[in-house]
Every structure is written in C-alpha cells, then in structure tokens.
Design an enzyme around this catalytic site. Structure first.
Site, PDB file in Angstrom:
ATOM      1  N   GLU A   1     -11.855  -2.539 -20.063  1.00  0.00           N
ATOM      2  CA  GLU A   1     -11.907  -4.002 -20.075  1.00  0.00           C
ATOM      3  C   GLU A   1     -10.576  -4.603 -20.512  1.00  0.00           C
ATOM      4  O   GLU A   1     -10.290  -5.762 -20.214  1.00  0.00           O
ATOM      5  CB  GLU A   1     -13.020  -4.495 -21.017  1.00  0.00           C
ATOM      6  CG  GLU A   1     -14.432  -4.283 -20.478  1.00  0.00           C
ATOM      7  CD  GLU A   1     -14.978  -2.876 -20.726  1.00  0.00           C
ATOM      8  OE1 GLU A   1     -14.219  -1.981 -21.161  1.00  0.00           O
ATOM      9  OE2 GLU A   1     -16.178  -2.678 -20.457  1.00  0.00           O
TER      10      GLU A   1
ATOM     11  N   ALA B   1       9.165   7.109  -8.094  1.00  0.00           N
ATOM     12  CA  ALA B   1       8.533   7.922  -9.145  1.00  0.00           C
ATOM     13  C   ALA B   1       7.008   7.765  -9.090  1.00  0.00           C
ATOM     14  O   ALA B   1       6.268   8.729  -9.295  1.00  0.00           O
ATOM     15  CB  ALA B   1       9.067   7.521 -10.514  1.00  0.00           C
ATOM     16  N   GLU B   2       6.529   6.566  -8.777  1.00  0.00           N
ATOM     17  CA  GLU B   2       5.084   6.330  -8.672  1.00  0.00           C
ATOM     18  C   GLU B   2       4.464   7.212  -7.596  1.00  0.00           C
ATOM     19  O   GLU B   2       3.391   7.798  -7.776  1.00  0.00           O
ATOM     20  CB  GLU B   2       4.801   4.855  -8.340  1.00  0.00           C
ATOM     21  CG  GLU B   2       5.194   3.887  -9.439  1.00  0.00           C
ATOM     22  CD  GLU B   2       4.869   2.432  -9.091  1.00  0.00           C
ATOM     23  OE1 GLU B   2       3.816   2.172  -8.471  1.00  0.00           O
ATOM     24  OE2 GLU B   2       5.678   1.544  -9.422  1.00  0.00           O
TER      25      GLU B   2
ATOM     26  N   HIS C   1       0.514   1.633 -13.134  1.00  0.00           N
ATOM     27  CA  HIS C   1       1.173   0.422 -13.641  1.00  0.00           C
ATOM     28  C   HIS C   1       2.671   0.698 -13.764  1.00  0.00           C
ATOM     29  O   HIS C   1       3.070   1.755 -14.275  1.00  0.00           O
ATOM     30  CB  HIS C   1       0.589   0.046 -15.006  1.00  0.00           C
ATOM     31  CG  HIS C   1       1.177  -1.213 -15.563  1.00  0.00           C
ATOM     32  ND1 HIS C   1       0.870  -2.460 -15.050  1.00  0.00           N
ATOM     33  CD2 HIS C   1       2.075  -1.410 -16.543  1.00  0.00           C
ATOM     34  CE1 HIS C   1       1.567  -3.378 -15.714  1.00  0.00           C
ATOM     35  NE2 HIS C   1       2.297  -2.772 -16.627  1.00  0.00           N
TER      36      HIS C   1
ATOM     37  N   ASP D   1      -4.529  -3.148 -18.540  1.00  0.00           N
ATOM     38  CA  ASP D   1      -3.537  -2.067 -18.648  1.00  0.00           C
ATOM     39  C   ASP D   1      -3.639  -1.335 -19.986  1.00  0.00           C
ATOM     40  O   ASP D   1      -2.638  -0.841 -20.515  1.00  0.00           O
ATOM     41  CB  ASP D   1      -2.107  -2.631 -18.461  1.00  0.00           C
ATOM     42  CG  ASP D   1      -1.929  -3.309 -17.109  1.00  0.00           C
ATOM     43  OD1 ASP D   1      -2.545  -2.841 -16.133  1.00  0.00           O
ATOM     44  OD2 ASP D   1      -1.187  -4.303 -17.024  1.00  0.00           O
TER      45      ASP D   1
ATOM     46  N   SER E   1       3.096   4.430 -15.289  1.00  0.00           N
ATOM     47  CA  SER E   1       2.000   5.097 -16.000  1.00  0.00           C
ATOM     48  C   SER E   1       0.738   5.080 -15.155  1.00  0.00           C
ATOM     49  O   SER E   1       0.437   4.076 -14.511  1.00  0.00           O
ATOM     50  CB  SER E   1       1.679   4.357 -17.311  1.00  0.00           C
ATOM     51  OG  SER E   1       2.843   4.144 -18.090  1.00  0.00           O
TER      52      SER E   1
ATOM     53  N   ARG F   1      -5.817  -7.859  -8.635  1.00  0.00           N
ATOM     54  CA  ARG F   1      -6.899  -8.724  -9.089  1.00  0.00           C
ATOM     55  C   ARG F   1      -7.519  -8.143 -10.353  1.00  0.00           C
ATOM     56  O   ARG F   1      -7.674  -6.920 -10.454  1.00  0.00           O
ATOM     57  CB  ARG F   1      -7.946  -8.810  -7.978  1.00  0.00           C
ATOM     58  CG  ARG F   1      -8.964  -9.880  -8.146  1.00  0.00           C
ATOM     59  CD  ARG F   1      -9.698 -10.112  -6.849  1.00  0.00           C
ATOM     60  NE  ARG F   1      -8.833 -10.699  -5.838  1.00  0.00           N
ATOM     61  CZ  ARG F   1      -8.517 -11.986  -5.772  1.00  0.00           C
ATOM     62  NH1 ARG F   1      -9.005 -12.847  -6.654  1.00  0.00           N
ATOM     63  NH2 ARG F   1      -7.717 -12.447  -4.828  1.00  0.00           N
TER      64      ARG F   1
ATOM     65  N   ASN G   1      -5.646   3.498 -12.576  1.00  0.00           N
ATOM     66  CA  ASN G   1      -4.679   2.518 -12.070  1.00  0.00           C
ATOM     67  C   ASN G   1      -3.276   3.053 -12.282  1.00  0.00           C
ATOM     68  O   ASN G   1      -3.048   3.848 -13.191  1.00  0.00           O
ATOM     69  CB  ASN G   1      -4.847   1.195 -12.838  1.00  0.00           C
ATOM     70  CG  ASN G   1      -3.858   0.120 -12.393  1.00  0.00           C
ATOM     71  OD1 ASN G   1      -3.611  -0.036 -11.191  1.00  0.00           O
ATOM     72  ND2 ASN G   1      -3.285  -0.605 -13.342  1.00  0.00           N
TER      73      ASN G   1
ATOM     74  N   GLY H   1       0.777  -1.244   0.000  1.00  0.00           N
ATOM     75  CA  GLY H   1       0.000   0.000   0.000  1.00  0.00           C
ATOM     76  C   GLY H   1       0.802   1.285   0.000  1.00  0.00           C
ATOM     77  O   GLY H   1       0.298   2.333   0.403  1.00  0.00           O
ATOM     78  N   SER H   2       2.035   1.254  -0.497  1.00  0.00           N
ATOM     79  CA  SER H   2       2.823   2.495  -0.453  1.00  0.00           C
ATOM     80  C   SER H   2       2.248   3.566  -1.385  1.00  0.00           C
ATOM     81  O   SER H   2       2.298   4.758  -1.073  1.00  0.00           O
ATOM     82  CB  SER H   2       4.297   2.225  -0.766  1.00  0.00           C
ATOM     83  OG  SER H   2       4.481   1.891  -2.119  1.00  0.00           O
TER      84      SER H   2
HETATM   85  C1  GAR Z   1       3.438  -0.825  -7.472  1.00  0.00           C
HETATM   86  O1  GAR Z   1       4.723  -0.826  -8.057  1.00  0.00           O
HETATM   87  C2  GAR Z   1       2.370  -0.804  -8.556  1.00  0.00           C
HETATM   88  O2  GAR Z   1       2.711  -0.011  -9.658  1.00  0.00           O
HETATM   89  C3  GAR Z   1       2.298  -2.246  -8.935  1.00  0.00           C
HETATM   90  O3  GAR Z   1       2.438  -2.958  -7.715  1.00  0.00           O
HETATM   91  C4  GAR Z   1       3.171  -2.159  -6.786  1.00  0.00           C
HETATM   92  C5  GAR Z   1       2.333  -1.994  -5.543  1.00  0.00           C
HETATM   93  O4  GAR Z   1       3.060  -1.395  -4.511  1.00  0.00           O
HETATM   94  N1  GAR Z   1       1.091  -2.546  -9.601  1.00  0.00           N
HETATM   95  C6  GAR Z   1       0.949  -3.507 -10.500  1.00  0.00           C
HETATM   96  O5  GAR Z   1       1.846  -4.240 -10.834  1.00  0.00           O
HETATM   97  C7  GAR Z   1      -0.455  -3.623 -11.081  1.00  0.00           C
HETATM   98  N2  GAR Z   1      -0.501  -4.645 -12.074  1.00  0.00           N
HETATM   99  P1  GAR Z   1       2.322  -0.698  -3.305  1.00  0.00           P
HETATM  100  O6  GAR Z   1       1.323  -1.711  -2.751  1.00  0.00           O
HETATM  101  O7  GAR Z   1       3.398  -0.390  -2.304  1.00  0.00           O
HETATM  102  O8  GAR Z   1       1.631   0.522  -3.816  1.00  0.00           O
END
Ligand code: GAR
Length: 205
Positions: free
Chosen positions: A137, A168-169, A104, A140, A131, A86, A102, A12-13
């Site tokens: 549907e 970066a996210e 990704h 990504d 991104s 999921r 979302n 959950g960061s």
């Molecule tokens: C993040 O890097 C996110 O972009 C990725 O999972 C990680 C979750 O980290 N998401 C995917 O791969 C979606 N298909 P977080 O739980 O610390 O946010």
C-alpha cells in the site's frame, strides 16, 4: 512456469525485456490503462494476449474490478508492473498481496515517486540505479528484491541518465522476476546442482 501478467502505460521496453528473457515464468497477458500504449502494439504483434481499459469515465473502482477479472480469467499468478503509471488501490493490493512486483528507476529507498533522475542529479549523487520491489500500500515502499547501480556522469542530464538506467532495468527485471517466481526446487534444477540421492527404504509389509 508461473503465469505472469505485465501492466504497462506506455512504451513498454521493460515489458519487452521481460517477454524476451522469460525464464521460469510465462507472460500470459499484457494489460494497459492506456489503450493507445505503444507497448500494446508490440505485444499483439508477438501474439500475446492483451487487455486495455481506461479508467476515464468509468472510475477507478470499476476499472480495477474489470482488470482484476481479466487477470483471474487468464489465471495469472504474479503481476509485474512495468512503467505502469497509475496508483493501485489498497483493495487491489490486498487481493493480490505479495504477488505484485514493480520496477522503479532509483536506488530505493531513495527517490520514491516521480522525477527520480532529475532528483539524483540535483543531489549530486555519484550513483543512480533501479530497484525491483514488492508492491504494498505504501508507494514504492515494499521489500526490495534486487537493485542495479549505474554511475552518474559529469554531463548527465535527466534524459541521458534515464537511458543508462533503463538499460540496467532491462537486465535486472527479468533476472529478479525469475528468481521471485521460482520455487526452491526450480532453483536447484536451474543451477544444475544435483539433489541428494534418497536411500531406498524397504516398504512396510
Ligand atoms: C521505466 O524507467 C520504469 O522504471 C519507470 O518508467 C519507465 C517505463 O519505461 N517506472 C516508473 O517511474 C514507475 N513509477 P518502459 O515503459 O519503456 O518500460
């Protein structure tokens, strides 16, 4: 402020970054398909409302129906997926059309799906990134709302690259979500631009 729910499956960061940098939106619910998700503990400690339910045993349709009910009860306007691992059914996407986003960990349209960092390294890419996109549907596959690029370094493995992309996210997602939920008038206020003065017009009669 737009009412936002964040869906997580683990650490959950990104959810934490969205909560801490909220602007133009309010996080009214943190939901998880994994009742043991670490991010839920953090959310509860912050006093945020949480919802958790595992689809195991009850099936996907029943799970999504209950999730949908919780989202509607919380009067959610936008759903932000943040490490939600999921697949969402076509039905659910249709019910929330254009209102699910979302993050990704790749420069879409490159590397949809899993193991994005290992694939970028194997391909010899000079850059990786993340991104934020609208959920449709197609996995990504929805419209990209914003991206961040990071360099792939010589000694990177999937783990070190993932950590650099993750930073970066945390900067990208709150910024893009704010832009996404803000109405044009909010945006004008935010940038401090003044609206043109409207001239007083004599009223009829
Ligand atoms: C993040 O890097 C996110 O972009 C990725 O999972 C990680 C979750 O980290 N998401 C995917 O791969 C979606 N298909 P977080 O739980 O610390 O946010």
């Amino acid at each position: 402020n737009q009412r936002v729910a964040i869906l997580i499956s683990g650490r959950g960061s990104n959810m934490m970054a969205l909560v801490e940098q909220a602007r133009g939106y309010e996080v009214v619910l943190v939901a998880s398909d994994k009742p043991e998700a670490a991010g839920l503990v953090w959310a509860r400690e912050r006093g945020l409302a949480t919802f958790s339910l595992s689809p195991k045993g009850i099936g996907k349709a029943a799970y999504e129906a209950q999730l949908d009910a919780a989202l509607r009860k919380a009067e959610v306007g936008t759903i932000a997926l943040a490490g939600y691992m999921r697949l969402i059914s076509d039905d659910f996407v249709a019910r929330w059309r254009g209102r699910i986003v979302n993050i990704h960990p790749s420069l879409l349209p490159l590397y949809k799906g899993l193991d994005t960092h290992a694939r970028a390294i194997a391909a010899g890419d000079e850059h990786a990134g993340c991104s934020v996109h609208v959920v449709t549907e197609e996995l990504d596959g929805g419209a990209v709302l914003g991206q961040s690029r990071v360099a792939v370094l010589q000694d990177d493995d999937a783990e070190t690259l993932a950590a650099r992309v993750l930073s970066a996210e945390h900067a990208l997602y709150p910024r893009i979500l704010s832009e996404f939920v803000m109405t044009p008038i909010d945006r004008i206020r935010e940038t401090g631009l003044s609206l043109p003065e409207t001239e007083e017009r004599p009223s009829d009669g």
